[in-house]
Design an enzyme around this catalytic site. Structure first.
Site, mmCIF file in Angstrom:
data_model
loop_
_atom_site.group_PDB
_atom_site.id
_atom_site.type_symbol
_atom_site.label_atom_id
_atom_site.label_comp_id
_atom_site.label_asym_id
_atom_site.label_seq_id
_atom_site.Cartn_x
_atom_site.Cartn_y
_atom_site.Cartn_z
ATOM 1 N N THR A 155 0.909 -1.151 0.039
ATOM 2 C CA THR A 155 -0.046 0.236 -0.126
ATOM 3 C C THR A 155 0.943 1.265 -0.001
ATOM 4 O OG1 THR A 155 -0.179 -0.354 2.287
ATOM 5 C CG2 THR A 155 -1.855 -1.080 1.029
ATOM 6 N N LYS A 181 4.006 -6.920 4.278
ATOM 7 C CA LYS A 181 3.668 -5.438 3.687
ATOM 8 C C LYS A 181 3.360 -4.584 4.882
ATOM 9 C CE LYS A 181 0.282 -3.514 3.200
ATOM 10 N NZ LYS A 181 -0.213 -2.558 3.969
ATOM 11 N N THR A 192 2.087 -8.332 11.643
ATOM 12 C CA THR A 192 2.088 -7.176 11.111
ATOM 13 C C THR A 192 0.866 -6.976 10.278
ATOM 14 O OG1 THR A 192 3.339 -5.907 9.303
ATOM 15 C CG2 THR A 192 3.108 -8.096 9.086
ATOM 16 N N GLU A 279 6.528 5.020 7.140
ATOM 17 C CA GLU A 279 6.296 6.068 6.526
ATOM 18 C C GLU A 279 7.232 7.143 6.906
ATOM 19 O OE1 GLU A 279 1.641 4.894 5.775
ATOM 20 O OE2 GLU A 279 2.101 6.045 7.354
ATOM 21 N N ASN A 403 0.323 10.588 5.478
ATOM 22 C CA ASN A 403 -1.045 10.091 5.989
ATOM 23 C C ASN A 403 -2.079 11.145 5.828
ATOM 24 O OD1 ASN A 403 -0.957 7.484 7.639
ATOM 25 N ND2 ASN A 403 0.887 8.322 8.015
ATOM 26 N N SER A 408 -6.091 10.396 -1.177
ATOM 27 C CA SER A 408 -6.042 11.220 -2.423
ATOM 28 C C SER A 408 -5.397 10.306 -3.479
ATOM 29 C CB SER A 408 -5.505 12.684 -2.432
ATOM 30 O OG SER A 408 -4.521 12.626 -1.701
#
Length: 408
Positions: A155, A181, A192, A279, A403, A408
């Site tokens: 993702t 992932k 996870t 991230e 985040n 979007s």
């Protein structure tokens, strides 16, 4: 921006006899991306799973638990782009319909299929697109499609995560390969966001359940990016039994220990890859807590450090504002903790001793370590002989941007 992490090549990943994998572009959320993956198991495979402890768990998690209770799993189906979480009874209907659709294609029962979803929460699962994509995923199935699968379950990941190992058990060569992932919404508290680990070792179903839990506890339950436990966390372990050695009946046997250690190493590599690809992460941080009365309180202190936004932003800035770490130790919740027993190190730099600044500590030494891409924080509690280790990352501006823009 992954920290010292690059995608594996397909040649690095060993096929696991008894298992094939297919990937397709179903347009679950966006066009022209791999987003539908199937695992196809030959008869006789053992399958076990560990799932999120989030009480608001996703529909596929609920269905997986139901189907695993029945045993004899023959297939997995995984979609990205949509979590099918927060979708109520209709989410369960669509998760079960996904299983039924794949079962029809394969000539098996719906209860022999495990469904997995990851992506946006509280949006209806686009069942029509998934059903339409299944024939292409099945047609794509090959034993050596591990890298395609690693790409197909991503993702916000920036790097596909996969690893392999081989060991010899009772004279037979055994293969172990896995993928995972995850990059955000990571404090698994079980496993996870998604992880799949397979071996051709011969191990009975009841023992595989024990092994899956121990592997999760030793790897995925030791990582955190942001402290958020996902609604969809799932870690699945598969043993096809094709290696041909005598079945393993105990994890304490010589063969059981060899297998567990090899699978644990692969699991840790996959778990640490999630942190390295956290991230917006720019640093990979090992938090080692020693001198606890038991491992649980060491983890309690470790997570207090690893979850602290003040600690994580200090690491991002390479700012040795290390009192933030001591403060996190203090609020970790150990009521009878004696601050006079606390020691703190950054790599080889002794920062604090007996609860105060070490006489030899110099801020330039702390900053030297803080500028590194990989850092070890070591805390001594002075209460006993227990120890435990966690892995985390820093918190950067990009985490907020990623985040804020996620949908979007």
């Amino acid at each position: 921006m992954a920290v010292n992490l690059s995608a594996p090549s397909a040649g690095d990943l060993r096929p696991v006899p008894g298992l094939s994998i297919g990937v397709a572009e179903a347009g679950v959320r966006k066009a022209n991306r791999k987003d539908l993956t199937v695992f196809l198991l030959e008869p006789g495979a053992a399958v076990a799973g560990v799932f999120t402890r989030n009480r608001f768990c996703a529909a596929p998690v609920q269905v997986c638990r139901e189907h695993l209770a029945g045993g004899d799993i023959r297939a997995l189906v995984i979609n990205t782009g949509n979590a099918n979480a927060g979708t109520g009874e209709e989410g369960l209907v669509r998760a079960r319909a996904t299983c039924a659709a794949l079962a029809r294609q394969l000539g098996i029962a719906p209860g022999q299929v495990l469904p997995f979803s990851t992506g946006v929460i509280m949006e209806p699962l686009p069942l029509d697109r998934i059903e339409a994509g299944l024939p292409a995923a099945i047609a794509d199935a090959r034993p050596d499609h591990w890298l395609r699968a690693a790409e197909g379950i991503m993702t916000t990941d920036t790097v596909a995560k996969a690893a392999s190992a081989t060991v010899r058990i009772a004279g037979a060569e055994v293969s172990i390969t896995g993928i995972s992932k995850g990059a955000g919404m990571i404090r698994p508290n079980m496993a996870t966001m998604l992880g799949f680990l397979a071996t051709d070792a011969c191990i009975a179903q009841p023992l595989l359940r024990q092994l899956a839990q121990e592997l999760a506890d030793g790897s995925f339950n030791r990582v955190t990016v942001d402290g958020d436990t996902s609604t969809n966390d799932s870690f699945i372990v598969m043993a096809t039994g094709k290696a041909g050695h005598a079945p393993i009946t105990s994890l304490d046997s010589a063969e059981g220990r060899v297998l567990k250690e090899a699978m644990l190493q692969v699991s840790r590599q996959l778990a640490q890859a999630i942190v390295r690809d956290g991230e917006g992460a720019t640093k990979f941080i090992t938090v080692r807590v020693e001198g606890g009365r038991d491992a649980a309180e060491c983890r309690q202190v470790g997570y207090a450090i690893a979850h602290s936004p003040l600690v994580k932003t200090a690491f991002f800035a390479s700012d040795p504002n290390l009192g933030r770490i001591l403060a996190a130790v203090g609020y970790a919740g150990i009521e009878d903790l004696d601050q006079a027993g606390i020691d703190l190190w950054l790599d080889d730099v002794h920062v604090a001793h007996k609860g105060g600044r070490h006489p030899a500590y110099r801020e330039e030494d702390g900053q030297r370590v803080m500028k590194q891409a990989e850092i070890t924080v070591r805390v001594g509690l002075g209460r006993g002989s227990a120890a435990d280790t966690l892995w985390t990352c820093d918190l950067s501006h990009d985490y907020v941007s990623i985040n804020a823009d996620y949908r979007s």
